[in-house]
Design a protein around this motif. Structure first.
Motif, short mmCIF file in Angstrom:
data_model
loop_
_atom_site.label_atom_id
_atom_site.label_comp_id
_atom_site.label_asym_id
_atom_site.label_seq_id
_atom_site.Cartn_x
_atom_site.Cartn_y
_atom_site.Cartn_z
N ILE A 1 108.36 -9.90 51.65
CA ILE A 1 106.94 -9.21 51.59
C ILE A 1 106.58 -9.11 50.49
O ILE A 1 107.16 -8.83 49.88
CB ILE A 1 107.75 -8.77 53.07
CG1 ILE A 1 108.19 -9.52 54.17
CG2 ILE A 1 106.36 -7.22 53.44
CD1 ILE A 1 107.52 -10.23 54.72
N ALA A 2 104.79 -9.37 50.50
CA ALA A 2 104.24 -8.75 49.30
C ALA A 2 104.29 -6.92 49.53
O ALA A 2 104.81 -6.53 50.77
CB ALA A 2 103.29 -9.12 49.47
N TYR A 3 103.75 -6.71 48.54
CA TYR A 3 103.83 -4.93 48.56
C TYR A 3 102.26 -4.94 48.31
O TYR A 3 101.07 -5.62 48.24
CB TYR A 3 104.16 -4.81 47.32
CG TYR A 3 105.41 -4.63 47.08
CD1 TYR A 3 106.48 -3.57 47.55
CD2 TYR A 3 106.41 -5.94 46.33
CE1 TYR A 3 107.96 -4.48 47.11
CE2 TYR A 3 107.90 -6.54 46.35
CZ TYR A 3 108.26 -5.21 46.58
OH TYR A 3 109.70 -6.14 46.89
N PRO A 4 102.08 -3.62 49.17
CA PRO A 4 102.25 -2.54 49.59
C PRO A 4 103.10 -2.79 50.99
O PRO A 4 104.02 -1.45 51.55
CB PRO A 4 102.02 -1.54 49.85
CG PRO A 4 100.45 -2.50 50.08
CD PRO A 4 100.72 -3.37 49.19
N ALA A 5 103.07 -3.86 51.53
CA ALA A 5 103.44 -3.80 52.75
C ALA A 5 105.31 -3.79 53.48
O ALA A 5 105.61 -3.83 53.77
CB ALA A 5 103.21 -5.57 53.70
N ALA A 6 105.93 -4.08 52.14
CA ALA A 6 107.37 -4.07 51.90
C ALA A 6 107.84 -2.54 51.48
O ALA A 6 109.25 -2.30 51.42
CB ALA A 6 107.62 -4.84 50.58
N TYR A 7 107.29 -1.59 51.42
CA TYR A 7 107.61 -0.68 51.28
C TYR A 7 107.85 0.50 52.32
O TYR A 7 107.46 0.89 53.68
CB TYR A 7 106.86 0.55 50.45
CG TYR A 7 106.11 0.18 49.46
CD1 TYR A 7 107.04 0.01 48.67
CD2 TYR A 7 104.89 0.40 48.68
CE1 TYR A 7 106.10 -0.46 46.97
CE2 TYR A 7 104.24 -0.04 48.02
CZ TYR A 7 104.62 -0.66 46.63
OH TYR A 7 104.28 -1.14 45.73
#
Length: 603
Positions: free
Chosen positions: A343-349
C-alpha cells in the motif's frame, strides 16, 4: 501559400549527383504558418514528479526548548539552516518542523545538533488517478432539496448513499436524514474549480500550499501565463458532496442527466487544501502543512487521493497527531494504482489513516488497485462519473461523407469544429511531414501514433497549417485510445484519436473532406484509487452527520464492520480489505451505539 527554407547548405548543395558517396541532399522544412510560430515547444517527458529530487530538500523535526516557544525553536533551526548555506522553504512551528534545501554536508551537520530529532527527505507525492486524459456553517437549504434520480451515479448506488437520504428514490431528501450536514470534509488534492456549480455552495475555505496563498484554484500562474490543472481535485470533491437538485449541473455527455451528479454526502461542507501542482505532483511538507491546516479548521475528515511509494516519519507524525483516537480527524487515503502488493503512503499508516482500494462497477477488484494487509475498505474506482474543471473534458465527433466515425478527444484539446481536406502527415515528425498538400489556408492532419509525444506531433502539423488533427492508434486493443496533449495551450486545435481500424480506413480517404468537432464538458469519467477514496470519505461524512459524537476510531470501525465482503475471499483480505463500504448499514450501526460510541465494534 508558404515559404520553404533550405537549411544547412549553400547553393552548391542543391546540385545532386548520381555517384556513390555523394553529399546528402538538402534538409528542407517549410516556415511555420503565420500565427503559429508562438506555439510553445512541447515539454519533456519529465514532470514535476521526475525532476531532480535533490532540489526537494528535507524536513527537519526538532525539539521545542524549555525557554523558547515552538515559534522560537523554529527560528533557531531556521537560523541554523541559513548559517549552513541552506534555504528555508516552510515552517510548521506547532508540529516542530521546518522544510529546507541543504547540501549533503549541511544535512550531516544538522543531524548532530542535540535539538534535532530527525532529518527526512521531502519526498514527492502524486495524484492517484489514472491518466484520462471557521465556525461551522451549514449551507443546507442553499440549493433545492429536490433533484433527479438520474444524478445518482453507479458508484453512489453501490455504496448505498441514496438509501440514507432518499430511501424511496423520489428525488427528495428524506426529512431528518443525515446528508453530511454539519460535517466539514477537507480535500487535500490539486485544488478545485471555484466556478463549478456542483461545489460553489458547499465551499467554506481554501488554502494553496503550492503557491502559498488563499486561492485554492486548480491552476498556477507564471510570467503572466495561467496553466489550468486536469480537474483531479474537482472530480474528487464532487464525488463527496456535489449538489443535489436542478440547476446544479453543467454541460454533460449525451445520455447523462442534465443536472450532473450528486455526491455521497451532498450536505457536507467543503474545505480545499491544494498540495498538487498542475502536473499532479507535490511534496511531503505541503501535505503535512495541509493536514495540520485541515485539522485547525475543524475538519472531521481529510480525503487524500494521493500518495508516495515510501513512508515518511515526519508525515506519519502529523497523521497520528490529528487522529489521536479521540475527537480528532479521520484521514482517508488512496492505496495506489501500480497494481502490486504493498500500500502507498500515507494510506499505509495504521491506524491513523484508512487505506482505500478500488473495485469496478461490478464490485470486482480493479487490476490497478494496490493491495496489502493495511487495506481497510474498497470503493468504486473504475469509470466514475463526476465533475471536472469547467470545459476541461471534451466530447468529440468525426464525420466523413459516409457518416460518423468513432473517436475520442485528446485531453487539453481545443474546442471547435473544422471541415477541411484530409492530409496524411505520417508520424508528424516535423513541419514538412504533411508534404506539398499542406497549406496555411488549412487542412485536417491525419497523424500516426508512434515515436513522438502527441503534443510534439500536434505542434508540427499545426505550424504546417492544420486546423484539426486526427491521431491514428497503432494498438488494436486500445481502441480509440485515451491520449493527452500534455497541457493546455492557446494554439491547440480540435484533436481526436481513432482506432487502428478506423485509422486505416481514413488513410484511404486522403484528399476528401472530413469534419472534426470537439465540445467542452463539465463532467467526465475517471478511474483510479483516487476515485474510490472520496466514496469512502463521503460515507464517513454521513456517519459523522448521523452521530457527531463519535470518534474517528469509532467511524473507522463502523465502516469496516458494515462493509460488504467479497464473495471470492470471505473475511478481510489484501485486495478488498473488509469489503465495499455500505452507507445505509454504517449509519444504522452508528445510530445503535451508546453515547460516545462505547467499545469499538469489531469487524
Amino acid at each position: 501559400m508558404k515559404r520553404w527554407l533550405w537549411l544547412g547548405l549553400g547553393l552548391s548543395g542543391l546540385v545532386a549527383s548520381g555517384c556513390g558517396g555523394d553529399e546528402p541532399g538538402p534538409i528542407i522544412e517549410p516556415q511555420a504558418c503565420p500565427g503559429t510560430s508562438e506555439l510553445a515547444l512541447p515539454r519533456t517527458a519529465a514532470s514535476a514528479l521526475s525532476a531532480n529530487t535533490a532540489e526537494d530538500g528535507v524536513i527537519i523535526t526538532y525539539k521545542p526548548t524549555v525557554s523558547a516557544s515552538a515559534l522560537g525553536a523554529s527560528a533557531d533551526i531556521a537560523a541554523a539552516v541559513e548559517r549552513e548555506g541552506g534555504t528555508v522553504k516552510r515552517r510548521i512551528p506547532n508540529l516542530n518542523m521546518v522544510s529546507a534545501r541543504l547540501s549533503p554536508e549541511a544535512i550531516a551537520a544538522l543531524k548532530l545538533r542535540p535539538d534535532v530529532v530527525s532529518v527526512t527527505p521531502n519526498r514527492r507525492v502524486f495524484a492517484m488517478g489514472l491518466p484520462t486524459p471557521p465556525p461551522l456553517v451549514s449551507w443546507q437549504g442553499a440549493f433545492s432539496s429536490q433533484g433527479s434520480v438520474g444524478e445518482y451515479t453507479e458508484g453512489l448506488k453501490m455504496v448505498q448513499a441514496p438509501q440514507v437520504w432518499d430511501s424511496n428514490s423520489d428525488g427528495v431528501f428524506d426529512i431528518g436524514a443525515p446528508t453530511g450536514e454539519g460535517v466539514k470534509v477537507c480535500v487535500i488534492d490539486s485544488g478545485w474549480d471555484s466556478k463549478h456549480p456542483e461545489l460553489k455552495a458547499a465551499f467554506l475555505k481554501g488554502r494553496d500550499f503550492v503557491d502559498d496563498d488563499d486561492d485554492a484554484s486548480d491552476q498556477s500562474e507564471s510570467l503572466g501565463v495561467v496553466t489550468v490543472g486536469g480537474g483531479h481535485g474537482t472530480h474528487v470533491s464532487a464525488t463527496i458532496l456535489a449538489q443535489f437538485g436542478p440547476g446544479s449541473g453543467g454541460r454533460v455527455s449525451p445520455g447523462e442527466d442534465p443536472n450532473g451528479v450528486v455526491g455521497v454526502a451532498p450536505g457536507a461542507s467543503l474545505l480545499v487544501a491544494r498540495v498538487l501542482d498542475t502536473d499532479g505532483g507535490g511534496r511531503t511538507d505541503d501535505v503535512i502543512a495541509a493536514v495540520d491546516w485541515c485539522y485547525s479548521q475543524g475538519a472531521k475528515i481529510a480525503s487524500l487521493s494521493l500518495g508516495a511509494p515510501d513512508p515518511s516519519e515526519s508525515e506519519k507524525l502529523v497523521f497520528e497527531k490529528v487522529w489521536d483516537g479521540g475527537k480528532g480527524m479521520l484521514s482517508v487515503a488512496a492505496s495506489g494504482n501500480d497494481g502490486k502488493e504493498g500500500i502507498a503512503y500515507p494510506a499505509a499508516y495504521l491506524p491513523s489513516v484508512m487505506a482505500v482500494g478500488a473495485v469496478d462497477l461490478k464490485g470486482e477488484h480493479a487490476t490497478f488497485s494496490q493491495s496489502g494487509q493495511e487495506l481497510s475498505v474498497v470503493g468504486p474506482g473504475v469509470g466514475v462519473l463526476s465533475a471536472t474543471v469547467l470545459g476541461a473534458a471534451s466530447l468529440s465527433s468525426l464525420t466523413v461523407a459516409s457518416g460518423p466515425i468513432a473517436s475520442a478527444p485528446l485531453t487539453y484539446t481545443a474546442q471547435g469544429t473544422y471541415t477541411g481536406r484530409l492530409v496524411d502527415c505520417g508520424l508528424g515528425a516535423d513541419r514538412s511531414a504533411c508534404g506539398a498538400s499542406a497549406t496555411c489556408e488549412g487542412f485536417v492532419a491525419y497523424v500516426d501514433r508512434g515515436d513522438l509525444f502527441f503534443e510534439e506531433k500536434a505542434r508540427n502539423v499545426i505550424q504546417a497549417g492544420a486546423r484539426a488533427v486526427i491521431i491514428g492508434n497503432n494498438v488494436e486493443e486500445d481502441g480509440d485510445g485515451t491520449f493527452t496533449l500534455g497541457s493546455a495551450n492557446d494554439h491547440w486545435v480540435p484533436t481526436v484519436s481513432v482506432s487502428m481500424a478506423n485509422g486505416a480506413m481514413l488513410k484511404k480517404l486522403v484528399g476528401k473532406e472530413v469534419t472534426v468537432s470537439t465540445t467542452g464538458l463539465d463532467y467526465q469519467r475517471e478511474s483510479g484509487t483516487s476515485m474510490a477514496t472520496p466514496h469512502v470519505s463521503g460515507v464517513a461524512a454521513l456517519v459523522f452527520s448521523a452521530r457527531p459524537d463519535l470518534s474517528p476510531a469509532h467511524v473507522r470501525a463502523v465502516l469496516e464492520k458494515t462493509a460488504k465482503d467479497d464473495a471470492v475471499t470471505p473475511g478481510k483480505d489484501k485486495k478488498y480489505g473488509y469489503g465495499l463500504v455500505q452507507a445505509a448499514k454504517a449509519v444504522e450501526l452508528a445510530r445503535s451505539l451508546p453515547e460516545g460510541g462505547g467499545p469499538l465494534p469489531l469487524p
